[in-house]
Write a protein that holds these residues in place. Structure first.
Motif, short mmCIF file in Angstrom:
data_model
loop_
_atom_site.label_atom_id
_atom_site.label_comp_id
_atom_site.label_asym_id
_atom_site.label_seq_id
_atom_site.Cartn_x
_atom_site.Cartn_y
_atom_site.Cartn_z
N SER A 1 21.38 -22.73 -30.45
CA SER A 1 20.07 -23.26 -30.07
C SER A 1 20.18 -24.76 -29.81
O SER A 1 19.29 -25.52 -30.11
CB SER A 1 19.04 -23.00 -31.16
OG SER A 1 18.77 -21.63 -31.25
N ALA B 1 15.53 -31.64 -31.73
CA ALA B 1 15.18 -30.27 -32.10
C ALA B 1 16.43 -29.45 -32.40
O ALA B 1 16.46 -28.67 -33.35
CB ALA B 1 14.37 -29.61 -30.98
N ALA B 2 17.47 -29.66 -31.61
CA ALA B 2 18.72 -28.93 -31.84
C ALA B 2 19.33 -29.33 -33.19
O ALA B 2 19.75 -28.47 -33.96
CB ALA B 2 19.71 -29.21 -30.71
N LYS C 1 17.39 -27.85 -36.09
CA LYS C 1 17.64 -26.42 -36.27
C LYS C 1 19.05 -26.16 -36.77
O LYS C 1 19.27 -25.31 -37.61
CB LYS C 1 17.48 -25.69 -34.93
CG LYS C 1 16.08 -25.46 -34.53
CD LYS C 1 16.09 -24.69 -33.22
CE LYS C 1 14.75 -24.05 -32.98
NZ LYS C 1 14.77 -23.18 -31.82
N ASN D 1 13.84 -22.79 -25.39
CA ASN D 1 13.22 -22.54 -26.69
C ASN D 1 12.37 -21.25 -26.63
O ASN D 1 12.37 -20.54 -25.64
CB ASN D 1 12.41 -23.75 -27.16
CG ASN D 1 11.23 -24.07 -26.26
OD1 ASN D 1 10.69 -23.22 -25.55
ND2 ASN D 1 10.79 -25.32 -26.30
N ILE D 2 11.66 -20.97 -27.70
CA ILE D 2 10.88 -19.73 -27.80
C ILE D 2 9.79 -19.64 -26.73
O ILE D 2 9.48 -18.54 -26.25
CB ILE D 2 10.31 -19.56 -29.23
CG1 ILE D 2 9.71 -18.16 -29.42
CG2 ILE D 2 9.26 -20.63 -29.51
CD1 ILE D 2 10.73 -17.08 -29.51
N HIS E 1 19.18 -25.90 -24.49
CA HIS E 1 18.96 -24.45 -24.51
C HIS E 1 17.45 -24.17 -24.45
O HIS E 1 16.65 -24.91 -25.03
CB HIS E 1 19.53 -23.81 -25.78
CG HIS E 1 21.00 -23.62 -25.75
ND1 HIS E 1 21.88 -24.65 -26.00
CD2 HIS E 1 21.75 -22.54 -25.48
CE1 HIS E 1 23.11 -24.19 -25.90
NE2 HIS E 1 23.06 -22.92 -25.58
N TYR F 1 9.97 -20.78 -23.62
CA TYR F 1 10.68 -20.36 -22.41
C TYR F 1 10.96 -18.86 -22.45
O TYR F 1 10.66 -18.13 -21.51
CB TYR F 1 11.99 -21.15 -22.30
CG TYR F 1 12.83 -20.86 -21.08
CD1 TYR F 1 12.91 -21.79 -20.05
CD2 TYR F 1 13.60 -19.71 -20.97
CE1 TYR F 1 13.71 -21.57 -18.94
CE2 TYR F 1 14.40 -19.47 -19.87
CZ TYR F 1 14.45 -20.40 -18.86
OH TYR F 1 15.25 -20.16 -17.76
N TRP G 1 9.95 -26.73 -22.71
CA TRP G 1 10.39 -25.36 -22.92
C TRP G 1 11.88 -25.32 -23.25
O TRP G 1 12.51 -24.27 -23.20
CB TRP G 1 10.12 -24.51 -21.69
CG TRP G 1 8.67 -24.23 -21.42
CD1 TRP G 1 7.59 -24.75 -22.06
CD2 TRP G 1 8.14 -23.34 -20.44
NE1 TRP G 1 6.43 -24.25 -21.53
CE2 TRP G 1 6.73 -23.38 -20.53
CE3 TRP G 1 8.72 -22.52 -19.49
CZ2 TRP G 1 5.90 -22.62 -19.71
CZ3 TRP G 1 7.89 -21.77 -18.66
CH2 TRP G 1 6.50 -21.81 -18.78
N PHE G 2 12.45 -26.47 -23.62
CA PHE G 2 13.88 -26.60 -23.94
C PHE G 2 14.03 -27.41 -25.22
O PHE G 2 13.19 -28.22 -25.57
CB PHE G 2 14.63 -27.31 -22.81
CG PHE G 2 14.58 -26.59 -21.51
CD1 PHE G 2 15.54 -25.66 -21.18
CD2 PHE G 2 13.55 -26.83 -20.61
CE1 PHE G 2 15.49 -24.97 -19.97
CE2 PHE G 2 13.47 -26.15 -19.41
CZ PHE G 2 14.45 -25.22 -19.09
N ASN G 3 15.16 -27.22 -25.90
CA ASN G 3 15.48 -28.00 -27.08
C ASN G 3 16.09 -29.34 -26.68
O ASN G 3 17.08 -29.36 -25.95
CB ASN G 3 16.49 -27.27 -27.97
CG ASN G 3 15.91 -26.05 -28.61
OD1 ASN G 3 14.78 -26.06 -29.09
ND2 ASN G 3 16.67 -24.97 -28.64
#
Length: 142
Positions: A116, A101-102, A105, A122-123, A120, A125, A95-97
């Motif tokens: 993001s 992933a960071a 993005k 993510n969607i 941090h 979460y 549930w986190f970047n």
């Protein structure tokens, strides 16, 4: 904002894997050797320290603040730390970047323009947290 309508949320725990153990990596599919550049690297000890020194302390401070404001309309919704206990950045169902992933993005965008980044929420979460808030507000008449 009226103090009688203050809802304080807790922080989720990005430091654990799908089994609830402290992470050993950040979930990136690549190693520094395979990419040729250094990726975000954090040891298991550093994840444990991050939990003990940051997440746990912040959530404890939020609990203390809410208790101190008891009767003044402050409410605490402390669900995310427990819900994320197996959803940290190294979990397959995170549930986190993580750093990869960071980077995917953000690319080369400066952090102040796009937040993001690694660790941090993510969607997933944010979706779960917003549903909990809406449910709490409906049940409490907030």
């Amino acid at each position: 904002l009226k103090a009688r309508r203050t809802l304080l949320l807790d922080y989720g725990d990005p430091t654990r894997d799908g089994e609830g153990n402290f992470c050993r990596h950040d979930g990136s599919p690549f190693s520094a050797r395979s990419t040729g550049f250094l990726l975000f690297r954090v040891s298991q000890r550093e994840y444990r320290d991050a939990y003990d020194l940051v997440i746990r302390r912040l959530n404890r401070a939020g609990n203390d603040l809410t208790r101190a404001q008891n009767g003044n309309g402050w409410h605490r919704l402390g669900a995310m730390e427990g819900l994320t206990r197996t959803k940290g950045i190294c979990s397959k169902k995170s549930w986190f970047n993580g750093s990869w992933a960071a980077w995917a993005k953000q690319g080369n965008l400066p952090q102040e323009l796009y937040s993001s980044g690694a660790v941090h929420p993510n969607i997933i979460y944010h979706s779960r947290q917003s549903a909990l808030i809406a449910d709490w507000m409906e049940r409490s008449g907030f």
